[in-house]
Motif scaffolding. Structure first.
Motif, PDB file in Angstrom:
ATOM      1  N   ILE A   1      34.600  40.879  45.345  1.00 18.38           N
ATOM      2  CA  ILE A   1      34.975  39.877  44.467  1.00 18.38           C
ATOM      3  C   ILE A   1      33.729  38.773  44.649  1.00 18.38           C
ATOM      4  CG2 ILE A   1      37.400  39.960  45.143  1.00 18.38           C
ATOM      5  CD1 ILE A   1      37.271  37.774  46.961  1.00 18.38           C
ATOM      6  N   GLY A   2      32.549  39.028  44.642  1.00 22.43           N
ATOM      7  CA  GLY A   2      31.465  38.312  44.511  1.00 22.43           C
ATOM      8  C   GLY A   2      30.820  38.195  43.191  1.00 22.43           C
ATOM      9  N   PRO A   3      29.564  37.861  42.830  1.00 24.09           N
ATOM     10  CA  PRO A   3      29.232  37.426  41.705  1.00 24.09           C
ATOM     11  C   PRO A   3      28.274  38.396  40.928  1.00 24.09           C
ATOM     12  CG  PRO A   3      27.553  36.731  43.356  1.00 24.09           C
ATOM     13  CD  PRO A   3      28.740  37.271  44.040  1.00 24.09           C
ATOM     14  N   THR A   4      28.178  39.667  41.370  1.00 24.28           N
ATOM     15  CA  THR A   4      27.454  40.734  40.723  1.00 24.28           C
ATOM     16  C   THR A   4      28.274  41.681  39.960  1.00 24.28           C
ATOM     17  OG1 THR A   4      27.445  42.299  42.797  1.00 24.28           O
ATOM     18  CG2 THR A   4      25.627  40.603  42.609  1.00 24.28           C
ATOM     19  N   HIS A   5      27.380  42.383  39.316  1.00 28.25           N
ATOM     20  CA  HIS A   5      28.284  43.349  38.359  1.00 28.25           C
ATOM     21  C   HIS A   5      29.040  44.410  38.888  1.00 28.25           C
ATOM     22  CE1 HIS A   5      24.974  46.028  39.691  1.00 28.25           C
ATOM     23  NE2 HIS A   5      26.018  47.235  39.230  1.00 28.25           N
ATOM     24  N   ASP A   6      28.927  44.742  40.198  1.00 28.83           N
ATOM     25  CA  ASP A   6      29.583  45.652  40.820  1.00 28.83           C
ATOM     26  C   ASP A   6      30.799  45.167  41.660  1.00 28.83           C
ATOM     27  OD1 ASP A   6      27.969  44.455  42.966  1.00 28.83           O
ATOM     28  OD2 ASP A   6      27.675  46.494  43.935  1.00 28.83           O
ATOM     29  N   ASP A   7      31.103  44.029  41.747  1.00 27.60           N
ATOM     30  CA  ASP A   7      32.166  43.240  42.217  1.00 27.60           C
ATOM     31  C   ASP A   7      33.385  43.118  41.166  1.00 27.60           C
ATOM     32  OD1 ASP A   7      30.988  42.501  44.772  1.00 27.60           O
ATOM     33  OD2 ASP A   7      29.919  40.952  43.574  1.00 27.60           O
ATOM     34  N   ILE A   8      33.966  44.452  41.386  1.00 30.29           N
ATOM     35  CA  ILE A   8      34.989  44.774  40.197  1.00 30.29           C
ATOM     36  C   ILE A   8      36.490  44.578  41.038  1.00 30.29           C
ATOM     37  CG2 ILE A   8      33.539  46.329  38.960  1.00 30.29           C
ATOM     38  CD1 ILE A   8      34.897  48.681  40.467  1.00 30.29           C
ATOM     39  N   THR A   9      36.713  44.105  42.230  1.00 28.86           N
ATOM     40  CA  THR A   9      37.754  43.990  42.700  1.00 28.86           C
ATOM     41  C   THR A   9      38.947  43.277  42.077  1.00 28.86           C
ATOM     42  OG1 THR A   9      37.070  44.523  44.884  1.00 28.86           O
ATOM     43  CG2 THR A   9      39.262  43.420  44.857  1.00 28.86           C
ATOM     44  N   ALA A  10      38.517  42.200  41.484  1.00 29.64           N
ATOM     45  CA  ALA A  10      39.454  41.269  40.663  1.00 29.64           C
ATOM     46  C   ALA A  10      40.222  41.979  39.391  1.00 29.64           C
ATOM     47  CB  ALA A  10      38.893  39.994  40.356  1.00 29.64           C
ATOM     48  N   ASP A  11      39.292  42.808  38.794  1.00 35.12           N
ATOM     49  CA  ASP A  11      39.620  43.595  37.654  1.00 35.12           C
ATOM     50  C   ASP A  11      40.582  44.728  38.087  1.00 35.12           C
ATOM     51  OD1 ASP A  11      38.045  42.519  35.073  1.00 35.12           O
ATOM     52  OD2 ASP A  11      36.640  42.710  36.986  1.00 35.12           O
ATOM     53  N   ALA A  12      40.388  45.204  39.156  1.00 38.07           N
ATOM     54  CA  ALA A  12      40.903  46.369  39.521  1.00 38.07           C
ATOM     55  C   ALA A  12      42.377  45.975  40.049  1.00 38.07           C
ATOM     56  CB  ALA A  12      40.211  47.280  40.665  1.00 38.07           C
ATOM     57  N   VAL A  13      42.525  44.872  40.827  1.00 37.19           N
ATOM     58  CA  VAL A  13      43.619  44.326  41.437  1.00 37.19           C
ATOM     59  C   VAL A  13      44.644  43.903  40.310  1.00 37.19           C
ATOM     60  CG1 VAL A  13      44.829  42.598  42.520  1.00 37.19           C
ATOM     61  CG2 VAL A  13      42.746  43.758  43.593  1.00 37.19           C
ATOM     62  N   ALA A  14      44.063  43.095  39.027  1.00 40.47           N
ATOM     63  CA  ALA A  14      44.558  42.819  38.030  1.00 40.47           C
ATOM     64  C   ALA A  14      45.448  44.078  37.364  1.00 40.47           C
ATOM     65  CB  ALA A  14      43.773  42.118  37.049  1.00 40.47           C
ATOM     66  N   ALA A  15      44.554  45.308  37.153  1.00 40.86           N
ATOM     67  CA  ALA A  15      45.145  46.366  36.614  1.00 40.86           C
ATOM     68  C   ALA A  15      46.238  47.072  37.254  1.00 40.86           C
ATOM     69  CB  ALA A  15      43.903  47.355  36.295  1.00 40.86           C
ATOM     70  N   ALA A  16      46.071  47.065  38.621  1.00 41.76           N
ATOM     71  CA  ALA A  16      47.062  47.565  39.413  1.00 41.76           C
ATOM     72  C   ALA A  16      48.449  46.902  39.228  1.00 41.76           C
ATOM     73  CB  ALA A  16      46.578  47.613  40.904  1.00 41.76           C
ATOM     74  N   HIS A  17      48.225  45.664  39.250  1.00 42.65           N
ATOM     75  CA  HIS A  17      49.512  44.676  38.999  1.00 42.65           C
ATOM     76  C   HIS A  17      49.828  44.400  37.717  1.00 42.65           C
ATOM     77  CE1 HIS A  17      50.448  43.567  43.334  1.00 42.65           C
ATOM     78  NE2 HIS A  17      48.979  43.941  43.279  1.00 42.65           N
ATOM     79  N   GLY A  18      49.421  45.070  36.600  1.00 45.46           N
ATOM     80  CA  GLY A  18      49.688  44.868  35.316  1.00 45.46           C
ATOM     81  C   GLY A  18      49.562  43.665  34.616  1.00 45.46           C
ATOM     82  N   THR A  19      48.258  43.072  34.901  1.00 47.46           N
ATOM     83  CA  THR A  19      48.191  41.815  34.351  1.00 47.46           C
ATOM     84  C   THR A  19      46.702  41.727  33.957  1.00 47.46           C
ATOM     85  OG1 THR A  19      48.195  39.149  34.468  1.00 47.46           O
ATOM     86  CG2 THR A  19      47.525  40.469  36.675  1.00 47.46           C
ATOM     87  N   THR A  20      46.083  40.645  33.759  1.00 45.61           N
ATOM     88  CA  THR A  20      44.727  40.472  33.255  1.00 45.61           C
ATOM     89  C   THR A  20      43.690  39.417  33.975  1.00 45.61           C
ATOM     90  OG1 THR A  20      45.247  38.711  31.540  1.00 45.61           O
ATOM     91  CG2 THR A  20      45.182  41.163  30.778  1.00 45.61           C
ATOM     92  N   VAL A  21      42.772  39.421  33.795  1.00 43.31           N
ATOM     93  CA  VAL A  21      41.766  38.418  34.692  1.00 43.31           C
ATOM     94  C   VAL A  21      41.273  37.312  33.685  1.00 43.31           C
ATOM     95  CG1 VAL A  21      39.606  38.044  35.987  1.00 43.31           C
ATOM     96  CG2 VAL A  21      41.190  40.062  36.190  1.00 43.31           C
ATOM     97  N   GLU A  22      41.477  36.043  34.346  1.00 47.94           N
ATOM     98  CA  GLU A  22      41.014  34.750  33.646  1.00 47.94           C
ATOM     99  C   GLU A  22      40.392  34.123  34.396  1.00 47.94           C
ATOM    100  OE1 GLU A  22      44.111  32.919  31.690  1.00 47.94           O
ATOM    101  OE2 GLU A  22      44.449  34.493  30.219  1.00 47.94           O
ATOM    102  N   ILE A  23      39.460  33.031  34.079  1.00 50.11           N
ATOM    103  CA  ILE A  23      38.907  31.955  34.861  1.00 50.11           C
ATOM    104  C   ILE A  23      40.008  30.993  35.556  1.00 50.11           C
ATOM    105  CG2 ILE A  23      37.215  29.919  34.774  1.00 50.11           C
ATOM    106  CD1 ILE A  23      36.027  32.765  34.764  1.00 50.11           C
ATOM    107  N   HIS A  24      40.169  30.830  36.498  1.00 52.72           N
ATOM    108  CA  HIS A  24      41.261  30.208  37.186  1.00 52.72           C
ATOM    109  C   HIS A  24      40.791  28.813  37.229  1.00 52.72           C
ATOM    110  CE1 HIS A  24      43.919  28.615  39.975  1.00 52.72           C
ATOM    111  NE2 HIS A  24      44.712  29.602  40.001  1.00 52.72           N
ATOM    112  N   PRO A  25      41.558  27.815  36.468  1.00 50.50           N
ATOM    113  CA  PRO A  25      40.963  26.400  36.613  1.00 50.50           C
ATOM    114  C   PRO A  25      40.695  25.673  37.993  1.00 50.50           C
ATOM    115  CG  PRO A  25      42.741  26.652  34.957  1.00 50.50           C
ATOM    116  CD  PRO A  25      42.815  27.896  35.811  1.00 50.50           C
ATOM    117  N   GLN A  26      41.367  25.820  38.830  1.00 51.38           N
ATOM    118  CA  GLN A  26      41.305  25.138  40.165  1.00 51.38           C
ATOM    119  C   GLN A  26      40.304  26.245  41.023  1.00 51.38           C
ATOM    120  OE1 GLN A  26      44.779  25.624  42.791  1.00 51.38           O
ATOM    121  NE2 GLN A  26      43.710  24.880  44.612  1.00 51.38           N
ATOM    122  N   ALA A  27      39.782  27.323  40.946  1.00 53.76           N
ATOM    123  CA  ALA A  27      38.935  28.346  41.207  1.00 53.76           C
ATOM    124  C   ALA A  27      37.605  27.620  40.703  1.00 53.76           C
ATOM    125  CB  ALA A  27      38.940  29.434  41.145  1.00 53.76           C
TER     126      ALA A  27
END
Length: 246
Positions: A78-104
């Motif tokens: 879940i870092g800043p580089t191109h191979d940090d794909i966990t967030a996208d994979a978790v979103a796909a597994a849970h049937g949702t998408t990824v967005e910039i979180h305002p609080q984050a």
């Protein structure tokens, strides 16, 4: 060992673990924390930085998705580089998408302001969170982890991972911590196997194990009794010592 505690799995994500470049210690740390706080860790799995394999592993392990365990904890990706794909994979597994979180994003911006640096596009990648997730605090470096369903996603950097664990675990409902007693005997594992089995048969609600070692004095075996009831553990250890003449 019989238990009604919540079950858990750990998913370690990263090519660097599978290649041997990085020694994995996060799962070992979390396993100790879970045992002490009433969660039964049943599986540890390591997967490469591969989107489809991460998705498949999450679906297999997270009980909210029909997987095998009540809780799933992940480490890495879940870092800043191109191979940090966990967030996208978790979103796909849970049937949702990824967005910039305002609080984050606000957390990262505040940290950059304090350090006198710019919130670049690469740094902003760490604010990409699955829609519907809640944040896991990161007191070490700012960039948060997140929870969605029964999946709790944390960083791979050991210091950051431990900080996230310290924040997250007290906020989860655990069960009864595991109680354990151990004794060291200067005998080979095969020499104590029969006695260990006899005691294990008499205490089916407990877990009894043997762990051989060798040091300057020769061979020995550590015998460990584990369970959720301290009195039962003590009774089993007393029975084991009696059989071994200790």
């Amino acid at each position: 060992m019989q238990s009604d505690n919540p079950t858990a799995a750990i998913l370690v994500i990263g090519d660097e673990i599978l290649s041997g470049r990085t020694r994995e210690g996060n799962a070992h740390h979390l396993a100790q924390v879970l045992s002490a706080t009433g969660f039964d860790l049943r599986e540890i799995r390591v997967v490469a930085d591969d989107h489809d394999r991460i998705v498949a592993a999450i679906r297999a392990l997270d009980g909210s998705l029909g997987g095998d365990y009540d809780l799933l904890f992940t480490s890495g990706g879940i870092g800043p580089t191109h191979d940090d794909i966990t967030a996208d994979a978790v979103a796909a597994a849970h049937g949702t998408t990824v967005e910039i979180h305002p609080q984050a994003r606000a957390i990262l911006q505040a940290r950059c302001d304090r350090m006198g640096t710019e919130l670049t596009e690469n740094r902003l990648r760490m604010a990409r969170i699955p829609v519907g997730a809640t944040l896991i605090d990161n007191a070490v470096s700012g960039a948060p982890g997140f929870s969605i369903g029964n999946t709790h996603v944390m960083a791979g950097v050991p210091e950051v991972f431990r900080g996230m664990v310290d924040w997250l675990i007290p906020r989860l409902s655990g069960g009864r911590p595991v109680q354990s007693q151990s004794v060291e005997v200067r005998r080979g594992e095969s020499d104590v196997a029969e006695d260990l089995k006899a005691v294990a048969d008499g205490f089916p609600d407990l877990s009894l194990g043997s762990y051989p070692f060798q040091d300057q004095s020769g061979w020995g075996t550590n015998l460990v009794v584990r369970g959720l009831d301290a009195d039962r553990v003590a009774q089993a250890m007393a029975a084991l010592k009696d059989r071994l003449g200790l």
